[in-house]
Design an enzyme around this catalytic site. Sequence first.
Site, PDB file in Angstrom:
ATOM      1  CB  ILE A  60      -0.961   0.003   1.205  1.00  0.00           C
ATOM      2  CG1 ILE A  60      -0.192  -0.224   2.519  1.00  0.00           C
ATOM      3  CG2 ILE A  60      -2.035  -1.041   1.036  1.00  0.00           C
ATOM      4  CD1 ILE A  60      -1.055  -0.008   3.760  1.00  0.00           C
ATOM      5  N   PRO A  61       1.598   1.536  -1.088  1.00  0.00           N
ATOM      6  CG  PRO A  61       2.207   1.800  -3.323  1.00  0.00           C
ATOM      7  CD  PRO A  61       1.614   0.801  -2.368  1.00  0.00           C
ATOM      8  CG  HIS A  62       0.994   5.576   2.351  1.00  0.00           C
ATOM      9  ND1 HIS A  62       1.102   4.207   2.539  1.00  0.00           N
ATOM     10  CD2 HIS A  62       1.439   6.126   3.505  1.00  0.00           C
ATOM     11  CE1 HIS A  62       1.575   3.947   3.738  1.00  0.00           C
ATOM     12  NE2 HIS A  62       1.797   5.094   4.341  1.00  0.00           N
ATOM     13  N   GLY A  63       2.263   8.529   0.263  1.00  0.00           N
ATOM     14  CA  GLY A  63       3.233   9.589   0.466  1.00  0.00           C
ATOM     15  C   GLY A  63       3.463   9.928   1.923  1.00  0.00           C
TER      16      GLY A  63
END
Length: 375
Positions: A60-63
């Site tokens: 779940i890549p996120h900033g």
Amino acid sequence: MIRLTAADVRVNVCARTKADAIRAAGALLVERGYIDPGYVVSMLGREEQATTYLGRGVAIPHGQGKDRGLIHRTGMTVLQLQDEVDWGPEQPVRLVVGIAARSEEHIGVLAALTDVLEDRGLAARLVRTTEAAEIVAVLTRTREERPGARPPAGASLAARQIEVRLHGGAGLHARPATRFAEVAGRFAADIRVRAAGRSANGKALGSLLTLGAGPGAVLAIIATGVDAEAALEALRAAVASGLGDDDRAGVPDDVPTWAPPTGIHAVAGIAASPGVAIGPLFQFRAARVVATDRRQADPVAARRDLAQALETAREQLGDIHDDAAERSGKGEAAIFRAHQALLRDAELAAEVGALIDAGHGAAWAWDKVVDARVA
């Protein structure tokens, strides 16, 4: 819950590395109008700080939090990869969920991802399907629609609903939410609470806090089960009574007050007690304990360690509560009962357990889930 459509999903995507996969997820977020292109760099930077691998083939890549200004609106994209990508040692990924979240609207999809982690067959199906619509259907199911979600034995299927307005000056914060969950927990009925488009489990403190219901907010309380009517009446009465959150009287009227001279910079605070104090101002900064992900091969032992840690914490909080109640009164000490209730939150424990079962360390899993709730 956030609206996820087939346009947010790509199947059979080619990506050779983790960075390729993150860029592809970010590019689709840009294409869909969710983020500024600069947020993709933030997603790559976040991965350098800590892995976003969730478990069982899902990431779940996120900033980074500091870059939320680059988010135009909350959204998600889902990439199903042609081949596995190494997210880390023994962390093969086939499903990449790119997240751009300005609030907690994405929590519902993350809950659905937890179900995917718990169901090997479902996870395998999602990485094989050629239909974006199937991925959307799985990730947007409500809790009631998920496998194993059944009403209590003998329950009536008819849902009953009331609307109530919160009283008091602070809304549904920890202490009143604890009282709400305690009252709801006395009944067998399934209880959901909705406010401003968000939904929560009425028996779970952590879930209730994600509503962000402020003072004067209107809550829709939905109960399903044999004792639904009784549950709703009890909750109506509890909310009407203020949920035990007495309004603070503040400084008594007969106590002299003080105002700063004009022409200087004043910092307004919240009074802890009547009176005036003059002196240097210090800012308290808490040190953050960072839990590293110690991969382990024995989920049973990790769950046992977590259970022991939670029990120890509950005992310590009980001692702190008793001491605070003696020194400052039961009202001031009630916050520690709320802390204890968080440690008993079944939904929170289930999410942590899913990460442990996926091979993550207990401390890291707890930290990961709590951070998501806080966000």
